[in-house]
Structures are given as C-alpha cells and as structure tokens.
Design a protein around this motif. Structure first.
Motif, PDB file in Angstrom:
ATOM      1  N   GLU A 136      14.028 -28.962  10.008  1.00  0.00           N
ATOM      2  CA  GLU A 136      12.954 -29.582   9.217  1.00  0.00           C
ATOM      3  C   GLU A 136      11.841 -28.589   8.921  1.00  0.00           C
ATOM      4  O   GLU A 136      11.296 -28.559   7.829  1.00  0.00           O
ATOM      5  N   LYS A 137      11.544 -27.756   9.882  1.00  0.00           N
ATOM      6  CA  LYS A 137      10.522 -26.737   9.666  1.00  0.00           C
ATOM      7  C   LYS A 137      10.974 -25.734   8.625  1.00  0.00           C
ATOM      8  O   LYS A 137      10.193 -25.316   7.767  1.00  0.00           O
ATOM      9  N   ASP A 138      12.265 -25.336   8.689  1.00  0.00           N
ATOM     10  CA  ASP A 138      12.759 -24.374   7.689  1.00  0.00           C
ATOM     11  C   ASP A 138      12.710 -24.988   6.298  1.00  0.00           C
ATOM     12  O   ASP A 138      12.339 -24.323   5.308  1.00  0.00           O
ATOM     13  N   GLU A 139      13.098 -26.251   6.211  1.00  0.00           N
ATOM     14  CA  GLU A 139      13.053 -26.911   4.898  1.00  0.00           C
ATOM     15  C   GLU A 139      11.608 -27.034   4.380  1.00  0.00           C
ATOM     16  O   GLU A 139      11.346 -26.860   3.194  1.00  0.00           O
ATOM     17  N   GLU A 140      10.716 -27.301   5.309  1.00  0.00           N
ATOM     18  CA  GLU A 140       9.296 -27.412   4.900  1.00  0.00           C
ATOM     19  C   GLU A 140       8.757 -26.078   4.404  1.00  0.00           C
ATOM     20  O   GLU A 140       8.075 -26.003   3.386  1.00  0.00           O
ATOM     21  N   LYS A 141       9.097 -24.985   5.109  1.00  0.00           N
ATOM     22  CA  LYS A 141       8.679 -23.653   4.662  1.00  0.00           C
ATOM     23  C   LYS A 141       9.299 -23.317   3.323  1.00  0.00           C
ATOM     24  O   LYS A 141       8.636 -22.738   2.444  1.00  0.00           O
ATOM     25  N   LEU A 142      10.568 -23.654   3.151  1.00  0.00           N
ATOM     26  CA  LEU A 142      11.225 -23.371   1.878  1.00  0.00           C
ATOM     27  C   LEU A 142      10.556 -24.137   0.739  1.00  0.00           C
ATOM     28  O   LEU A 142      10.355 -23.603  -0.377  1.00  0.00           O
ATOM     29  N   LEU A 143      10.210 -25.384   1.038  1.00  0.00           N
ATOM     30  CA  LEU A 143       9.546 -26.210   0.016  1.00  0.00           C
ATOM     31  C   LEU A 143       8.177 -25.612  -0.376  1.00  0.00           C
ATOM     32  O   LEU A 143       7.815 -25.559  -1.564  1.00  0.00           O
ATOM     33  N   ILE A 144       7.460 -25.145   0.623  1.00  0.00           N
ATOM     34  CA  ILE A 144       6.136 -24.544   0.342  1.00  0.00           C
ATOM     35  C   ILE A 144       6.285 -23.278  -0.476  1.00  0.00           C
ATOM     36  O   ILE A 144       5.526 -23.012  -1.407  1.00  0.00           O
ATOM     37  N   ARG A 145       7.307 -22.447  -0.139  1.00  0.00           N
ATOM     38  CA  ARG A 145       7.526 -21.207  -0.876  1.00  0.00           C
ATOM     39  C   ARG A 145       7.864 -21.510  -2.320  1.00  0.00           C
ATOM     40  O   ARG A 145       7.370 -20.823  -3.247  1.00  0.00           O
ATOM     41  N   ARG A 146       8.688 -22.537  -2.541  1.00  0.00           N
ATOM     42  CA  ARG A 146       9.053 -22.879  -3.916  1.00  0.00           C
ATOM     43  C   ARG A 146       7.806 -23.338  -4.707  1.00  0.00           C
ATOM     44  O   ARG A 146       7.648 -23.017  -5.896  1.00  0.00           O
ATOM     45  N   ARG A 147       6.982 -24.083  -4.025  1.00  0.00           N
ATOM     46  CA  ARG A 147       5.754 -24.540  -4.698  1.00  0.00           C
ATOM     47  C   ARG A 147       4.861 -23.349  -5.078  1.00  0.00           C
ATOM     48  O   ARG A 147       4.293 -23.311  -6.164  1.00  0.00           O
ATOM     49  N   ILE A 148       4.757 -22.394  -4.157  1.00  0.00           N
ATOM     50  CA  ILE A 148       3.932 -21.209  -4.442  1.00  0.00           C
ATOM     51  C   ILE A 148       4.506 -20.419  -5.602  1.00  0.00           C
ATOM     52  O   ILE A 148       3.789 -19.967  -6.514  1.00  0.00           O
ATOM     53  N   GLU A 149       5.832 -20.230  -5.604  1.00  0.00           N
ATOM     54  CA  GLU A 149       6.481 -19.490  -6.696  1.00  0.00           C
ATOM     55  C   GLU A 149       6.273 -20.223  -8.018  1.00  0.00           C
ATOM     56  O   GLU A 149       6.024 -19.595  -9.059  1.00  0.00           O
TER      57      GLU A 149
END
Length: 700
Positions: free
Chosen positions: A3-16
């Motif tokens: 869940e943490k990895d998915e959350e980090k991935l989601l945040i990175r996508r938002r930043i990009e």
C-alpha cells in the motif's frame, strides 16, 4: 508495504502530471509572447537610417531665360492720329525708308482746322490777360495813395490826443507837487509815545510821593501814640507806689510826685508841641493810621520797665543812626535832591520803623518774663525812672527824624506839582493831517487817471499807426507772380508746332517710315485706333549686341553676384558660352532680375536658353540628406534612432533633437556640430508620421 508503494507511485504520477501541465503552460505563455511581440512589432513604423558624413555642400543655380535686344529705337508720331494701315509685324526686319504704317488724311485735315481754332482762342486770351494786368496795376497805385493819406490823417489825430493827455498829466502832477510842498505838522509816533510816557511817569511819580507822605504821617502818628502811652504808664505806676507807701513816706513821695508831675508835664508839653507841629505840617487827620496803630499802643502800655532797660543800648544805637541820617538829609538842598536819594531816606526811615516794631515785639516777649521776675524781686524806683526817660528820649528822636523826612517829601511833592507835565492832545493835529492826506489821495488819483489816459492814448496811437502801416504795406505788396501770359505763349508755340507737324504728315500723304535698319520688336498700335503718347513701334538697334535676361530666387542670390561669370546655353546651340552679370535688380516677386550681355552676332531677340552657375561651397563635418531634417515653427529638427529595454526585450525608439542648419542644397544639409555625434543614426525615411519617444522598427 504494498500500500505504501502504491501510494508513493500515485504521488509520483501526480507530480509528473503537474510538471507536464506547468511545462505546457510555460510553452503556451512563450508562444503567446512570441505572437504578441510579432503583432506589436508588425504595427511599428519602419524607418530608414543613415549616419552623418563629411563633404562639401555644392550649390548649383540653374534657371531659364530669354534673349532680348541690346537696344531699341522708338518710332513716334503725333498723338491723336487715326491709324489707317499697318504694313509690318513683330519680328520683321526693316530697312531705313520702309513704310511702317499710314495715317488717315481726312482726319489729319480736321485736326489741323481744330488746332488753328485753338490757336486763335489762345491768342485772344493772351490779349485779354495783358489788358487786365494793366488795369490791376493802376488800381494798386490808387490803393497805395489812399493808404498813405489815411496814415497821415491818423498820425495827426492821434498826436493831438496824446499831447492833450500829456498836458492833463502835467497839470495833475504839478497840483500834487504843490500840495506835497505845503505839508502840515505831524508829530511822529516815537515822539508821541515819548510824550505819553513822560506824562505817565509824572503821574506815577506824584502817586508815589503821595503814598510815601501818607505812610510817613502814619508812622509819626504811631510814634506819638507810643510816646503818649509811655507817659500814661509812668503816671499810673507813680500813683500805685504812692498808695502803697502811705503817708510815712510823704516827704519823699512828694518829691517823687513833684518830679513825676514835672515829667508828665514835660511829656505833655512835648506831646502838645509835637502834635501842634504835626497839625501844622500835615493839616489833616489820619484816622486810618490811628486805627491801625491802636494795637501797638496797647502793647506799649503793657511794656515792662525791665524790658526797656535791657533794650536801651539797641534803641540808643538806632537813635544815633537815625540822627546821623537826619543830619545827612538836612545837609542836602531840601527838595532839590534826586529821587534816588529820597528813596534811600524813606528806606532808612522804614528800616528804623521796622527796628522799632521788632524792639516792641521783643519787649512784649520779655514783659512776661519780667512780670514773673517782678513777683519775686522789686527794682529800685530810680532805675525805672531812668528807663522811662531813655525811652521817651528815643521816641522823641524818632518823631523828630520822621518829621524831617515828612517835610522833605512834602517839598518834593511841591516841586513835582510845580513841574507839571500836561497830558498830550493830538486831535486837532490829526484832523488837519487827515484832511491833508485826503487831499493828497485825491490828487494822486487824478495823477494816476491822467497817466492811464496818457498811456491809453499813446497805445491807441501806436495801434492805429501800426494798422495804417500794415495797410500801406499790404497795398505795396507786389502782386503774385502770374505766368498766365507765358503759359499762353507756350501753348501758342506748341499749337503752332502741332499744326506744322500735321501739315508735314499731310504733305507726306500720311506715311510713317523707318529711320534705321532693324527688327520690329514691338507694335503698340492697331488699325482704326488713334496714336497715343507712347511709341507706336519699337525697332531693335542692330548696332548693339543682344542680352540674355533671367530671374533667380532670393535664396539663390547668395551665390550669384554682379560681375560674376555664368554659363549660358541658347536653344539650338551645342555648347554654352561664358558671360558676365551686367545687370542685377530686385523684382516685384521678391526675387532678382539679371541681364548678361551676349557677344556680338550671338542670338536674336526672342530666343530662349538656360543660365547655370556652380558654387562648391564649404566643407562640413556633419551633413545629412535633406530628407533627414524637417522644419517646425521656424526651427529645424531631426529624429535619431536609439535602443532601450522593454517588456518584450530590446526595442528601438526615436528622439526629436533641435539642430542649427549651416548650409544646404537640393540634396544635403549641413548642421552645427555639438548637438549630435558623427556616428549617430538619423532617420531619413519612415512609413508613418513620427513623434517624440515613439517606438520604431529599423529596416533591415
């Protein structure tokens, strides 16, 4: 963990995704900026620029001109003749003797008849004028004679009136002088004032002496009253002592009473004698003095004997001094003494009286003391009698002295009344003097009226004679210069010449011929019209070379001057010729007309051509094309190109600068250095009208 990895991935996508959106926004802004700048730049004026150059400003003066004749000959005829035919045209060459035009002979005959009639009128007018001038001269002579006769009559009449006025004046002056010689006595103001002062002094002196006599009489009365009081006091004291002693001392008392009786008798006798003398000398009663001195008498009655003894030495000294004054007065010449001496005596008398009064006052003060002393001690009777005797002697001496002074004052009053000064009275004298003055004023008025009449008569004579002299002068004034006769004579001669010319034209059958060879340059008559005062025809003078005439503007006149060499090229000729500026004058258009003489046998009147002159000019550091400089309100300006930083980057703008023009021609303009530098870019062309500080786009 997942869940943490998915959350980090989601945040990175938002930043990009946000970064991509921001980059897209920046690209859009950049694109808009490029578009906006392109649109802004496309709307700016496009300008062409150039820099200053160093060169000579060359001036070329070039203008068109025409060939004119070097000289013209006028063909004249009498004015007022009708032209019948004209045989030549402008530009025709003629020779001497050729017929140019003809005059109508019938018209010439009529003109001759009219001129002959005019000549007859002029001759009649001249004759009438000469006769009238002779009549006017005769009238002038008569007017002069009458004016002189009027002057002589006026001279006699005015001289007689003046002489009568003079006689009247002399009589009036003689009567006045006779009256002035018979003067009446009149006392001067100073003398009158002195007389009145002497009279007032005499009256004042009489009043003064009378006042002194009155005062002296009162003083004598006062002294006599003091003496009587003293004697009464001595008698009372004697009676009291007798009563006290009784009959034991009757023998001694009898002697004392006998002595006192003798003393009283003596005192009474002296008083009677003094009163008798005073009554004899004065002759009047002084009631006021008795009233005033009543107080002194009462005081003396209360005087103490001891006080009299203590003041004996002082009274004795006063008595001696009074005796000396009386002796001095007796040695004078009675009433002949001066006023100043009498005043001194009266002063001495008043001084004695004052001393006596002072002594009485001191005696009164001492009475109270003596009264107290008497209660305890009794003085011997002999001392009291001695004191009374001394006091009595002193009063008698004072009365004697006062009587002598009174006698002197009465003698002085007698002498004063004898030397009477009468009161001045000038009423009769003033009445006589006023009558004399009134007569004098009347005579002076008569003299003044006579003078005025004499002066008026003299002035009237001068005015009348002056007027008559003016009438003579006006009559003798020469007549105005009148040249009517000469004018008539000149007109007669002129008319005769005109008749001769008309007869000459009639004799030549009305033909007007050329006198010299030449070319007809101008015709100023027409068939059927009448000739005027101006020349009928103008014929060129073939003996003088032609001229080239042209005009220049006022600006070009700076480069063309009198005697300069210019190049002239006539139409039809292949080369230009160098000629000199011979004629230079200003014309009505604000420019100048120039004429140059051509060489002989070059050109004909009417040919056209061009005149040109080139002037190198001066060397200038700053020259620009004429398009770079523009004029505004009589000043010259240029636009310079400058660069600045704007919102969209670097951009160009123009600046309006005022310059001073030194020189210019049709291509270049030279300006004063110092305003701009040599490398400054100057706008020489713009697609739009420029303004100060406006942004522009340079042409690449």
């Amino acid at each position: 963990m997942l869940e943490k990895d998915e959350e980090k991935l989601l945040i990175r996508r938002r930043i990009e995704k946000s970064m991509k959106i921001f980059l897209i926004f920046l690209a859009f802004v950049w694109l808009c900026t490029i578009i906006s700048k392109s649109i802004y730049v496309s709307g700016l004026p496009i300008v062409n620029t150039d820099t200053a150059s160093k060169k000579y400003v060359e001036h070329i003066v070039e203008t068109d001109g025409i060939v004119i004749a070097g000289g013209e000959i006028a063909v004249n005829t009498q004015a007022g003749l009708r032209v019948d035919k004209v045989f030549v045209h402008q530009g025709d060459a003629v020779k001497a003797g050729d017929v140019l035009f003809t005059i109508d002979l019938a018209d010439v005959v009529e003109l001759i008849d009219a001129k002959e009639m005019e000549l007859s009128k002029l001759q009649c007018n001249l004759s009438d004028f000469q006769i009238n001038s002779l009549i006017d001269a005769q009238k002038k002579e008569v007017a002069i004679l009458w004016a002189k006769e009027d002057y002589e009559t006026a001279d006699k009449e005015t001289a007689l009136a003046k002489e009568r006025a003079k006689i009247t004046l002399e009589k009036a002056e003689e009567a006045l002088q006779k009256h002035l010689a018979n003067t009446v006595p009149y006392t001067a103001d100073n003398a009158r004032r002195d007389a009145w002062e002497a009279y007032h002094d005499w009256v004042s002196k009489g009043y003064s002496i009378t006042d002194k006599i009155t005062a002296q009489e009162r003083e004598i009365q006062r002294l006599e009253e003091q003496l009587a009081a003293l004697e009464n006091l001595a008698g009372k004291e004697g009676n009291i002592e007798n009563d006290e002693q009784g009959k034991v001392l009757s023998g001694a008392a009898g002697n004392l009473v006998h002595n006192n009786t003798e003393k009283v008798d003596i005192n009474d006798n002296s008083k009677v004698e003094n009163n008798t003398d005073k009554t004899t000398n004065i002759g009047i009663e002084f009631e006021d003095a008795e009233v005033e001195n009543s107080t002194d008498t009462n005081t003396i009655e209360t005087d103490n004997e001891d006080t009299i003894v203590d003041n004996r030495e002082e009274n004795t000294a006063d008595t001696d001094m009074g005796d000396k004054d009386i002796d001095t007065e007796n040695n004078t010449d009675n009433t002949d003494t001066k006023n100043t001496e009498i005043d001194d005596e009266n002063t001495d008398a008043k001084t004695d009286i004052d001393k006596t009064n002072n002594t009485d006052f001191e005696n009164q003060e001492m009475d109270s003391n003596n009264t107290e002393n008497n209660t305890s001690t009794q003085k011997p009777k002999e001392n009291q009698e001695f004191v009374d005797e001394e006091k009595r002697t002193e009063l008698l001496n004072k009365i004697k002295k006062a009587n002598k002074q009174l006698v002197a004052l009465r003698d002085q009053l007698t002498k004063h009344d004898r030397d009477v000064v009468t009161q001045p009275d000038y009423s009769a004298e003033e009445a006589e003097y006023d009558a004399w003055q009134n007569t004098k004023l009347t005579l002076e008025e008569n003299v003044q009226h006579a003078k005025e009449s004499y002066y008026d008569t003299s002035y009237a004579r001068e005015v009348t004679l002056r007027q008559k002299m003016r009438e003579i002068a006006a009559a003798e004034v020469p007549s105005r210069v009148d040249s009517t006769a000469e004018v008539y004579q000149l007109e007669i001669k002129q008319t005769q010449k005109q008749i001769e010319r008309l007869n000459m034209i009639k004799k030549q059958k009305g033909e007007i011929k050329a006198e010299k060879d030449g070319i007809i340059s101008k015709i100023q008559i027409e068939v059927g019209s009448r000739t005027s005062d101006v020349a009928a025809l103008l014929v060129t003078d073939t003996q003088r070379p032609c001229q080239f005439k042209f005009s220049i503007t006022k600006e070009d006149s700076k480069y063309v001057h009198l005697k300069d060499m210019i190049a002239v090229k006539l139409n039809g000729q292949s080369s230009a010729i160098e000629v000199t500026v011979d004629y230079f004058t200003e014309n009505t258009q604000g420019g100048y007309d120039i004429a140059c003489q051509l060489p002989e046998n070059v050109g004909q009147p009417g040919w056209s051509g061009k005149a040109q002159k080139t002037v190198q000019g001066e060397y200038h550091e700053l020259t620009f094309p004429v398009e770079a400089v523009f004029e505004e309100n009589n000043a010259y300006y240029i636009y310079t190109l400058n660069e600045k930083e704007g919102i969209l980057g670097s951009e160009y703008y123009v600046e309006k600068i005022k310059v001073q023009m030194k020189d210019q021609n049709d291509r270049y303009i030279a300006v004063e250095p110092g305003t701009i530098s040599a490398d400054t870019k100057v706008v020489i062309y713009s697609t739009k009208e420029l303004k100060q500080g406006q942004s522009v786009r340079p042409r690449e």
